[in-house]
Write a protein that holds these residues in place. Structure first.
Motif, PDB file in Angstrom:
ATOM      1  N   ASN B  34       0.683  -1.752   0.203  1.00 42.25           N
ATOM      2  CA  ASN B  34      -0.076   0.030   0.077  1.00 42.25           C
ATOM      3  C   ASN B  34       1.175   0.955  -0.071  1.00 42.25           C
ATOM      4  O   ASN B  34       0.561   2.303   0.025  1.00 42.25           O
ATOM      5  N   MET B  35       2.008   1.576  -1.132  1.00 38.33           N
ATOM      6  CA  MET B  35       2.759   2.610  -0.171  1.00 38.33           C
ATOM      7  C   MET B  35       3.929   2.580  -1.594  1.00 38.33           C
ATOM      8  O   MET B  35       4.576   1.524  -2.664  1.00 38.33           O
ATOM      9  N   GLU B  36       3.711   3.983  -1.876  1.00 44.12           N
ATOM     10  CA  GLU B  36       5.102   3.838  -3.343  1.00 44.12           C
ATOM     11  C   GLU B  36       6.203   5.265  -2.826  1.00 44.12           C
ATOM     12  O   GLU B  36       5.357   5.946  -2.397  1.00 44.12           O
ATOM     13  N   ILE B  37       7.332   4.222  -2.987  1.00 44.17           N
ATOM     14  CA  ILE B  37       8.333   5.483  -2.481  1.00 44.17           C
ATOM     15  C   ILE B  37       9.001   6.057  -3.995  1.00 44.17           C
ATOM     16  O   ILE B  37       9.416   5.712  -4.606  1.00 44.17           O
ATOM     17  N   ASP B  38       9.066   7.494  -3.223  1.00 42.56           N
ATOM     18  CA  ASP B  38       9.914   8.398  -4.323  1.00 42.56           C
ATOM     19  C   ASP B  38      11.086   9.146  -4.037  1.00 42.56           C
ATOM     20  O   ASP B  38      10.636   9.988  -2.374  1.00 42.56           O
ATOM     21  N   ILE B  39      12.600   8.768  -4.339  1.00 44.62           N
ATOM     22  CA  ILE B  39      13.645   9.494  -3.640  1.00 44.62           C
ATOM     23  C   ILE B  39      13.675  10.458  -4.284  1.00 44.62           C
ATOM     24  O   ILE B  39      13.761  10.489  -5.844  1.00 44.62           O
ATOM     25  N   PHE B  40      13.996  11.383  -3.828  1.00 44.44           N
ATOM     26  CA  PHE B  40      14.403  12.978  -4.086  1.00 44.44           C
ATOM     27  C   PHE B  40      16.276  12.905  -3.560  1.00 44.44           C
ATOM     28  O   PHE B  40      16.644  12.265  -2.610  1.00 44.44           O
ATOM     29  N   ASP B  41      16.624  13.142  -4.569  1.00 44.88           N
ATOM     30  CA  ASP B  41      18.694  13.504  -4.371  1.00 44.88           C
ATOM     31  C   ASP B  41      18.459  14.886  -3.474  1.00 44.88           C
ATOM     32  O   ASP B  41      18.416  15.933  -4.249  1.00 44.88           O
ATOM     33  N   ILE B  42      19.351  15.373  -2.853  1.00 47.40           N
ATOM     34  CA  ILE B  42      19.239  16.466  -2.162  1.00 47.40           C
ATOM     35  C   ILE B  42      20.562  17.099  -2.801  1.00 47.40           C
ATOM     36  O   ILE B  42      21.251  18.031  -2.185  1.00 47.40           O
ATOM     37  N   ASN B  43      20.969  16.129  -3.695  1.00 47.07           N
ATOM     38  CA  ASN B  43      22.418  16.629  -3.520  1.00 47.07           C
ATOM     39  C   ASN B  43      23.139  17.907  -4.363  1.00 47.07           C
ATOM     40  O   ASN B  43      23.929  18.782  -4.309  1.00 47.07           O
ATOM     41  N   ASP B  44      22.144  18.323  -5.518  1.00 48.91           N
ATOM     42  CA  ASP B  44      22.315  19.799  -5.676  1.00 48.91           C
ATOM     43  C   ASP B  44      22.125  21.307  -5.015  1.00 48.91           C
ATOM     44  O   ASP B  44      21.546  22.633  -5.442  1.00 48.91           O
ATOM     45  N   ILE B  45      21.431  21.037  -3.461  1.00 50.18           N
ATOM     46  CA  ILE B  45      20.476  22.396  -3.454  1.00 50.18           C
ATOM     47  C   ILE B  45      21.850  22.386  -2.830  1.00 50.18           C
ATOM     48  O   ILE B  45      22.627  22.492  -2.204  1.00 50.18           O
ATOM     49  N   THR B  46      21.516  24.455  -3.155  1.00 48.33           N
ATOM     50  CA  THR B  46      22.975  25.409  -2.645  1.00 48.33           C
ATOM     51  C   THR B  46      22.527  25.596  -1.051  1.00 48.33           C
ATOM     52  O   THR B  46      22.307  25.246   0.198  1.00 48.33           O
ATOM     53  N   MET B  47      24.152  26.253  -0.380  1.00 44.97           N
ATOM     54  CA  MET B  47      24.319  26.446   1.221  1.00 44.97           C
ATOM     55  C   MET B  47      22.929  27.081   0.769  1.00 44.97           C
ATOM     56  O   MET B  47      22.967  29.007   0.289  1.00 44.97           O
ATOM     57  N   TYR B  48      22.170  27.359   2.165  1.00 49.15           N
ATOM     58  CA  TYR B  48      21.569  28.416   2.909  1.00 49.15           C
ATOM     59  C   TYR B  48      22.415  29.742   3.703  1.00 49.15           C
ATOM     60  O   TYR B  48      22.751  29.972   3.951  1.00 49.15           O
ATOM     61  N   SER B  49      21.342  30.778   2.986  1.00 51.86           N
ATOM     62  CA  SER B  49      21.694  32.166   3.202  1.00 51.86           C
ATOM     63  C   SER B  49      20.791  32.831   3.445  1.00 51.86           C
ATOM     64  O   SER B  49      19.454  32.936   2.316  1.00 51.86           O
ATOM     65  N   ASP B  50      20.025  33.920   4.313  1.00 54.02           N
ATOM     66  CA  ASP B  50      18.943  35.228   3.888  1.00 54.02           C
ATOM     67  C   ASP B  50      18.790  35.756   2.721  1.00 54.02           C
ATOM     68  O   ASP B  50      18.147  36.042   2.038  1.00 54.02           O
ATOM     69  N   ASP B  51      20.056  36.089   2.711  1.00 58.95           N
ATOM     70  CA  ASP B  51      20.189  37.015   1.661  1.00 58.95           C
ATOM     71  C   ASP B  51      19.737  36.154   0.236  1.00 58.95           C
ATOM     72  O   ASP B  51      19.222  36.771  -0.672  1.00 58.95           O
ATOM     73  N   LEU B  52      20.358  34.864   0.008  1.00 60.88           N
ATOM     74  CA  LEU B  52      20.067  34.048  -1.437  1.00 60.88           C
ATOM     75  C   LEU B  52      18.476  34.289  -0.887  1.00 60.88           C
ATOM     76  O   LEU B  52      17.940  34.047  -2.243  1.00 60.88           O
ATOM     77  N   LYS B  53      18.007  33.679  -0.058  1.00 58.17           N
ATOM     78  CA  LYS B  53      16.820  33.070  -0.194  1.00 58.17           C
ATOM     79  C   LYS B  53      15.619  34.326  -0.607  1.00 58.17           C
ATOM     80  O   LYS B  53      14.760  34.543  -1.116  1.00 58.17           O
ATOM     81  N   ASP B  54      16.135  35.867   0.245  1.00 61.16           N
ATOM     82  CA  ASP B  54      15.261  37.527  -0.181  1.00 61.16           C
ATOM     83  C   ASP B  54      15.151  37.386  -1.648  1.00 61.16           C
ATOM     84  O   ASP B  54      14.459  37.648  -2.259  1.00 61.16           O
TER      85      ASP B  54
END
Lengths: 184, 184
Positions: B34-54
């Motif tokens: 009853n379950m299906e699995i979707d795999i996500f690859d977090i490899n390409d997530i860049t470094m967080y900064s508030d400035d970037l986010k803004d």
């Protein structure tokens, strides 16, 4: 050669107007006579992966590691993100931890933090102290510095302006200077 | 429309031959009907900064957030780096935590991990559970999965081969399926 204590200080936030980067700048102004502060910017440290590491450590990581190795003490100012330290700060520590001999090993360390809220990064600092156990930084227990309600204590460019906080940090740095001397 | 439970699974390691990425692949094979699995690859997530986010959330973060939002449950396989979760994994969580409405909020979550050592990521999982409190993932308490001595349980391409561990994971996923149903 100066015989001052060389402290490498860095902030766990990449934000330009970060309170914690402001704290690190304040340390430069508030330090005791026998201490000199070198500020390192962890902004350009890339995401860790074993595969990347196996191709050679990035230059910025090597530079960071050299500065840690040659410092008498390490001072970290951390924001709190989601009850822990920022991924960005953990990532910088993860990189350095893979270098042999391990630069943080037995390094006298002081931890501080600033947040807009009431608790002043206490949860992030507790996580950082646990992480420090593995890499064997020797973190000073007391005094602790939790700069809460940071919006009231920094100006619009995130320079520390609150006199009471400055006095707390002066005492903290004097204690850290003794901590470094004791561990020499 | 399938009425299977949609689980988004991701590994906290960027290493190609990561044991934890191997765990996530194994989940695809060992999941209940009853379950299906979707795999996500977090490899390409860049470094967080508030400035970037803004300046706007990066596309990869938006995609990750959409997948979390549309999932019935989240499954995280984390390595342990320096007594905590990797900076890379914390950074991915930090990004998503800044999105409103917050994608992790009230999401049924399961945590597992594999390590070469004896303790099987228990310290990293404890940090992850504390971080989860803030973003309000609702993490299943039991059963816990600590895959220790991973070198003996995965083949050279980091595929899980140990039958006993497979059975533990089958039961873990059945329990997770009930956890998701209970919270619906």
């Amino acid at each position: 050669m100066s015989n001052k204590l060389k402290v490498l200080a860095f902030s766990g936030s990449l934000r330009k107007n970060s309170f914690n980067s402001g704290l690190v700048r304040a340390v430069k102004e508030l330090k005791p006579e026998n201490m000199e502060i070198d500020i390192f910017d962890i902004n350009d440290i890339t995401m860790y992966s074993d595969d990347l590491k196996d191709g050679g450590f990035p230059d910025i990581v090597k530079l960071f590691a050299e500065k840690i190795t040659s410092a008498d003490g390490i001072l970290i100012a951390t924001p709190e993100y989601n009850y822990s330290i920022p991924g960005v700060l953990k990532n910088a520590i993860d990189w350095v931890s893979r270098i042999s001999p391990q630069p943080f090993n037995e390094k006298p360390t002081a931890v501080m933090g600033a947040s807009p809220g009431m608790l002043g990064t206490v949860r992030a600092q507790m996580h950082l102290r646990q992480i420090a156990i593995f890499v064997n930084m020797i973190v000073m227990n007391k005094p602790e510095v939790f700069v809460n309600f940071a919006r009231e204590k920094f100006d619009s460019e995130s320079n520390l302006t609150d006199e009471k906080t400055k006095e707390i940090i002066r005492k903290f740095l004097i204690a850290f200077s003794s901590w470094i001397e004791k561990l020499k």
